[in-house]
Write an enzyme that holds these catalytic residues in place. Sequence first.
Site, short mmCIF file in Angstrom:
data_model
loop_
_atom_site.label_atom_id
_atom_site.label_comp_id
_atom_site.label_asym_id
_atom_site.label_seq_id
_atom_site.Cartn_x
_atom_site.Cartn_y
_atom_site.Cartn_z
N HIS A 365 2.14 -1.06 14.83
CA HIS A 365 0.75 -1.41 15.11
C HIS A 365 0.26 -0.54 16.24
O HIS A 365 1.02 -0.22 17.16
CB HIS A 365 0.64 -2.89 15.49
CG HIS A 365 -0.74 -3.44 15.35
ND1 HIS A 365 -1.69 -3.30 16.32
CD2 HIS A 365 -1.32 -4.10 14.31
CE1 HIS A 365 -2.81 -3.87 15.90
NE2 HIS A 365 -2.62 -4.35 14.69
N ASP A 421 0.96 -8.17 8.14
CA ASP A 421 1.05 -7.89 6.72
C ASP A 421 2.46 -7.97 6.17
O ASP A 421 2.65 -7.99 4.96
CB ASP A 421 0.48 -6.49 6.43
CG ASP A 421 -1.02 -6.47 6.61
OD1 ASP A 421 -1.66 -7.41 6.12
OD2 ASP A 421 -1.54 -5.54 7.24
N1 ACO Z 1 7.56 3.12 9.63
C1 ACO Z 1 8.23 4.15 10.20
N2 ACO Z 1 7.83 4.80 11.30
C2 ACO Z 1 6.70 4.39 11.87
C3 ACO Z 1 5.92 3.32 11.34
C4 ACO Z 1 6.41 2.68 10.17
N3 ACO Z 1 5.76 1.66 9.62
N4 ACO Z 1 4.85 3.14 12.11
C5 ACO Z 1 4.91 4.05 13.08
N5 ACO Z 1 6.03 4.80 12.94
C6 ACO Z 1 6.50 5.86 13.84
C7 ACO Z 1 5.66 7.11 13.70
O1 ACO Z 1 6.19 7.98 12.72
C8 ACO Z 1 5.75 7.68 15.09
O2 ACO Z 1 7.03 8.28 15.24
P1 ACO Z 1 7.18 9.67 16.10
O3 ACO Z 1 6.68 9.32 17.47
O4 ACO Z 1 8.61 9.99 16.01
O5 ACO Z 1 6.30 10.66 15.40
C9 ACO Z 1 5.76 6.45 15.99
O6 ACO Z 1 6.32 5.40 15.18
C10 ACO Z 1 4.39 6.04 16.50
O7 ACO Z 1 3.57 5.77 15.37
P2 ACO Z 1 2.07 6.23 15.20
O8 ACO Z 1 1.86 6.68 13.78
O9 ACO Z 1 1.69 7.18 16.29
O10 ACO Z 1 1.31 4.87 15.45
P3 ACO Z 1 -0.21 4.59 15.14
O11 ACO Z 1 -0.66 3.68 16.20
O12 ACO Z 1 -0.98 5.86 14.96
O13 ACO Z 1 -0.19 3.86 13.72
C11 ACO Z 1 0.07 2.16 12.09
C12 ACO Z 1 -0.17 2.48 13.57
C13 ACO Z 1 -0.94 2.93 11.22
C14 ACO Z 1 -0.15 0.68 11.86
C15 ACO Z 1 1.50 2.59 11.72
O14 ACO Z 1 2.42 1.85 12.50
C16 ACO Z 1 1.79 2.39 10.25
O15 ACO Z 1 1.51 3.27 9.44
N6 ACO Z 1 2.39 1.21 9.83
C17 ACO Z 1 2.62 0.91 8.44
C18 ACO Z 1 1.31 0.44 7.78
C19 ACO Z 1 0.94 -0.97 8.20
O16 ACO Z 1 1.77 -1.88 8.22
N7 ACO Z 1 -0.35 -1.15 8.49
C20 ACO Z 1 -0.89 -2.47 8.85
C21 ACO Z 1 -1.34 -2.48 10.26
S1 ACO Z 1 -1.81 -4.09 10.74
C22 ACO Z 1 -3.31 -4.35 10.03
O17 ACO Z 1 -4.11 -3.50 9.76
C23 ACO Z 1 -3.60 -5.73 9.71
#
Ligand code: ACO
Length: 524
Positions: A365, A421
């Site tokens: 998140h 989710d």
């Molecule tokens: N699985 C694996 N790795 C992940 C995930 C994941 N679900 N989420 C983040 N990471 C990793 C990224 O690759 C990144 O790694 P790095 O630093 O080595 O490159 C690090 O964790 C930081 O992640 P970001 O992408 O910078 O985080 P951001 O805040 O931009 O994205 C998001 C947040 C979009 C929710 C992301 O965590 C994601 O894609 N999660 C899966 C989709 C999801 O569950 N969305 C629902 C969100 S809640 C809602 O809307 C109700």
Amino acid sequence: MGKLLPTPALKRDDSLNVKDNRTGKEYTVQVTHNSIPATFFKGIRAPAGPNDRPEDETERGLRVADKGFLNTAVIESSITYIDGDNGVLRYRYVRVYVTVATHPEAYRRGYPIEQLAARSSFLEVSYLLIYGALPSGSQLSHFTSEVLLHGPIHSDAEGFFRSFRYDAHPMAMLTSAFSYLGSYYGEANPSLQGQDLFTKAAKGDATALQNMDRQIFRMIGKATTLAAMAYRIRQGRDFVVPPTGMSYTESFLYQLDHLSPTDQLSGLQSYKPHPVLAKALDILFILHADHEMNASSTTVLQTGSSLPDPFSAVAAGCASLYGPLHGGANEAVIRMLLSIGSPKNVPAFLEAVKKREKVLSGFGHRVYKTSDPRSFIIRKVADEVFAVTGRDPLLDTAMALHDAALKDEYFVSRKLAPNVDFWSGLIYRAMGFPMDFFPVLFVVPRVVGWVAHWRQMMLSPSGVKIWRPRQVYVGPSTRDYVPLEERKGAAQVGIGMEPSVIEHSGMTKRRKLAEASDKVRSKL
Ligand code: ACO
């Protein structure tokens, strides 16, 4: 009743000094609510340096670059507070009228989501989010009756829903339906009625406020109706008129599931959805009602900032929510769990995630750096639902995945924990909803958060400013037009620098063969 607490006296210098090493000049800016205005930097100007391009506009002031809004506060709001490091979510973070000496814990506190989920109802929470305080009995019954009264929709809407293809995604229908709904209400359209139609409410115009609230009743009242129509068209069922005498979530379940009067179950006058399922949906709706500046609420405000009718702004919110990184994640979680298949495949799946070949949906998140507090509540609701519907076999895979990810260094070091989710999709599945309907079940309650933010923006005493961000231009500088015959070789190289060559369908090929000249035909 005590009196409003004064802001504690400033004992320290709440300002920030900035030195521009390009010019040696120093600047001071006031820090308010631990933030500084981005426009402050616009006043920091320097002569263009050797590495600056004219497009950097160095002499015109410094810009603040923040791709993806990682650290940009776009609005002042008192609707929802999230402490992402400590897993806290509170609705309506307000100053309260008590003295610090007697109620120090009540000063500027919102209602914890855990208490609201356990003790409140969706429409009561909706009132809280929109109007800022828990309602009295008569306020709640006024609000409830207005919302439910606005459930029915013009019968022409049936034709609108029937115009979609039989397999249209329900989110495509719902997004369009909100925009369509706006076409009924010319009195709610600032393009037709004057651009201060809603904003003059901030100056005390009671008619404008009434108009705004009428649209809010309509949007919340009709959200279930439109969602149910999108559902029923896919099931090949006739539409039903929203019932009376039921709660918001009971009415929604009724509208989804009620069959004809001759149906043995639903023909009964006493037909009511199962109370455990209605209660579970009500709690899920409370949890999804608002989440401060998430992608879709930001989209609603961004769209609303140019002052279109609120139905268009909500339609834009639907489109934003639909993406798999936001409200589409609950659907993505189930698809992921189905693809994993069983707990024994979890380690291999996690290895693929770590190699970035797969995504662990339902984890991570932007704000929460620990478990999303809503995920604990949802986990409990899931057990209550499973006790009625039976246990979903995917739960074993979900639990194995959850437990393994929480122990894995990759996820621990990145502070990736389950979000709302991760479990919600399992509940929706157990309740018998098709996967592509999951985002719709998120939109219906989120309409409340969207309209609360929209209303707050319209009532802003300083007026509404159009949300028009800046960019850092990194494209080519000025260049001269070259006539076609003088251009040599491939114009550009690199990914996405020219239109893709695509495969045509057999039908297109047939048409081209039928109509094309020999020259075109030779290219097919
Ligand atoms: N699985 C694996 N790795 C992940 C995930 C994941 N679900 N989420 C983040 N990471 C990793 C990224 O690759 C990144 O790694 P790095 O630093 O080595 O490159 C690090 O964790 C930081 O992640 P970001 O992408 O910078 O985080 P951001 O805040 O931009 O994205 C998001 C947040 C979009 C929710 C992301 O965590 C994601 O894609 N999660 C899966 C989709 C999801 O569950 N969305 C629902 C969100 S809640 C809602 O809307 C109700």
